[in-house]
Structures are given as C-alpha cells and as structure tokens.
Write an enzyme that holds these catalytic residues in place. Structure first.
Site, PDB file in Angstrom:
ATOM      1  N   HIS A  21      -7.490  -8.859   6.313  1.00  0.00           N
ATOM      2  CA  HIS A  21      -7.523  -7.817   5.279  1.00  0.00           C
ATOM      3  C   HIS A  21      -6.096  -7.478   4.833  1.00  0.00           C
ATOM      4  CE1 HIS A  21      -9.226  -3.944   3.559  1.00  0.00           C
ATOM      5  NE2 HIS A  21      -7.928  -3.654   3.637  1.00  0.00           N
TER       6      HIS A  21
ATOM      7  N   GLN B 275       0.807  -1.218   0.000  1.00  0.00           N
ATOM      8  CA  GLN B 275       0.000   0.000   0.000  1.00  0.00           C
ATOM      9  C   GLN B 275       0.846   1.276   0.000  1.00  0.00           C
ATOM     10  OE1 GLN B 275      -2.747  -1.553   3.281  1.00  0.00           O
ATOM     11  NE2 GLN B 275      -4.041  -0.131   2.110  1.00  0.00           N
TER      12      GLN B 275
ATOM     13  N   HIS C 106      -3.770  -8.261   1.212  1.00  0.00           N
ATOM     14  CA  HIS C 106      -2.989  -7.313   0.404  1.00  0.00           C
ATOM     15  C   HIS C 106      -1.676  -7.935  -0.068  1.00  0.00           C
ATOM     16  CE1 HIS C 106      -5.004  -3.459   0.229  1.00  0.00           C
ATOM     17  NE2 HIS C 106      -5.265  -3.482   1.526  1.00  0.00           N
TER      18      HIS C 106
ATOM     19  N   CYS D 228     -10.841   0.611   2.945  1.00  0.00           N
ATOM     20  CA  CYS D 228      -9.412   0.433   2.724  1.00  0.00           C
ATOM     21  C   CYS D 228      -8.783   1.777   2.359  1.00  0.00           C
ATOM     22  CB  CYS D 228      -9.179  -0.577   1.597  1.00  0.00           C
ATOM     23  SG  CYS D 228      -7.449  -0.918   1.244  1.00  0.00           S
ATOM     24  N   LEU D 229      -7.613   2.048   2.934  1.00  0.00           N
ATOM     25  CA  LEU D 229      -6.916   3.290   2.613  1.00  0.00           C
ATOM     26  C   LEU D 229      -6.569   3.386   1.132  1.00  0.00           C
ATOM     27  CD1 LEU D 229      -4.493   3.510   5.683  1.00  0.00           C
ATOM     28  CD2 LEU D 229      -6.579   4.851   5.293  1.00  0.00           C
TER      29      LEU D 229
END
Length: 150
Positions: A130, A51, A134, A88-89
């Site tokens: 979560h 991310q 990723h 989610c960011l």
C-alpha cells in the site's frame, strides 16, 4: 519532532511518482522522524512521504511489530494473493477490498544508508505494498472493489 497535516485525495502530490532519494543525511532522518510521529498521531499503520506533501521515495510502517523505515523501497518479489479491506489516511472514511500479494520481498535503504531486505506476509505485506503504491501515485481506491463509506 513534528506532526504534519495528512494530504488528502485530490492533492496532486498523491498522483505523482515520488523522487528517488539520492543523498541521505539529517534532512532524511528528520523526515523519517516526522513521518513516524505523524503516522502514530493519526493511528495509522503506514505512511508514505507524499502523504505529508513531500515527493520523496520514503515510507514508514508499523503493523504492531515495531517501526520499519524504508528509503527507495522496491518490491523485489511477490507471491500468492490475498483480498482484504483497506483504508488510507489520505482518503478518510472510505474502505474497499483490495487484492494484494500474500508474501513480498522488499529491498531498500535504512536511515543510515545500509541496504535492507524485508520478507513480509499477510497484513505486513499488505501495508508495505500500500505504501509503496503511494510512491508511484497509486491510491488504494484505484485497485479497490466494493468501496464504501464508514
């Protein structure tokens, strides 16, 4: 430390399988520190290295009980089911209902290379699942039902 820009959906790194961390050291400690600062600066409860554009199997999570840092995390066991909304960011402004395990046992390494094992339930279990998703290029929107803008 540094606060990084959050990579958003559409960036290829979010769809790649992140690279296993074979060697720990100051570079991983710095990555963990920067991920922590980035997560807190963005009011997140979890962050995976992809991310911030780094394809490494590293996550940080804090659901309010203190910071958890994991390197090369794997879900060793999952039991039960729960359905709840997730966001989610990397996908700002979207939420959706996602089915996850209610209880998980997660194994990985801490920042010093020691093996660690975490038993988690409820929201903590959801956050771990979560973030580990990723690392495999899976986004919550891949599993979500009733997606909506907020």
């Amino acid at each position: 430390m540094a606060v990084y820009r959050i990579v958003e959906v559409g960036d290829e790194v979010l769809r790649e399988k992140a690279v296993y961390v074979a060697k720990l050291g100051p570079h991983i400690e710095k990555l963990l520190d920067n991920m922590r600062d980035t997560m807190y600066a963005n009011q997140g409860v979890g962050l995976a290295a992809p991310q911030i554009g780094v394809s490494k199997r590293v996550i940080v999570v804090d659901v309010g009980d203190g910071l958890v840092e994991l390197i090369n995390p794997v879900i060793a066991e999952a039991k039960g089911t729960q359905i709840d909304n997730e966001g989610c960011l990397s996908i700002p402004g979207m939420v959706g209902e996602v089915m996850r395990a209610e209880h998980v046992n997660v194994k990985g390494l801490d920042r010093t290379g020691n093996e660690t094992e975490i038993e988690a339930s409820g929201f903590f279990a959801r956050a771990l699942q979560h973030e580990i998703d990723h690392l495999d290029g899976i986004l919550f929107i891949d599993k979500a039902k009733n997606l909506k803008k907020i």
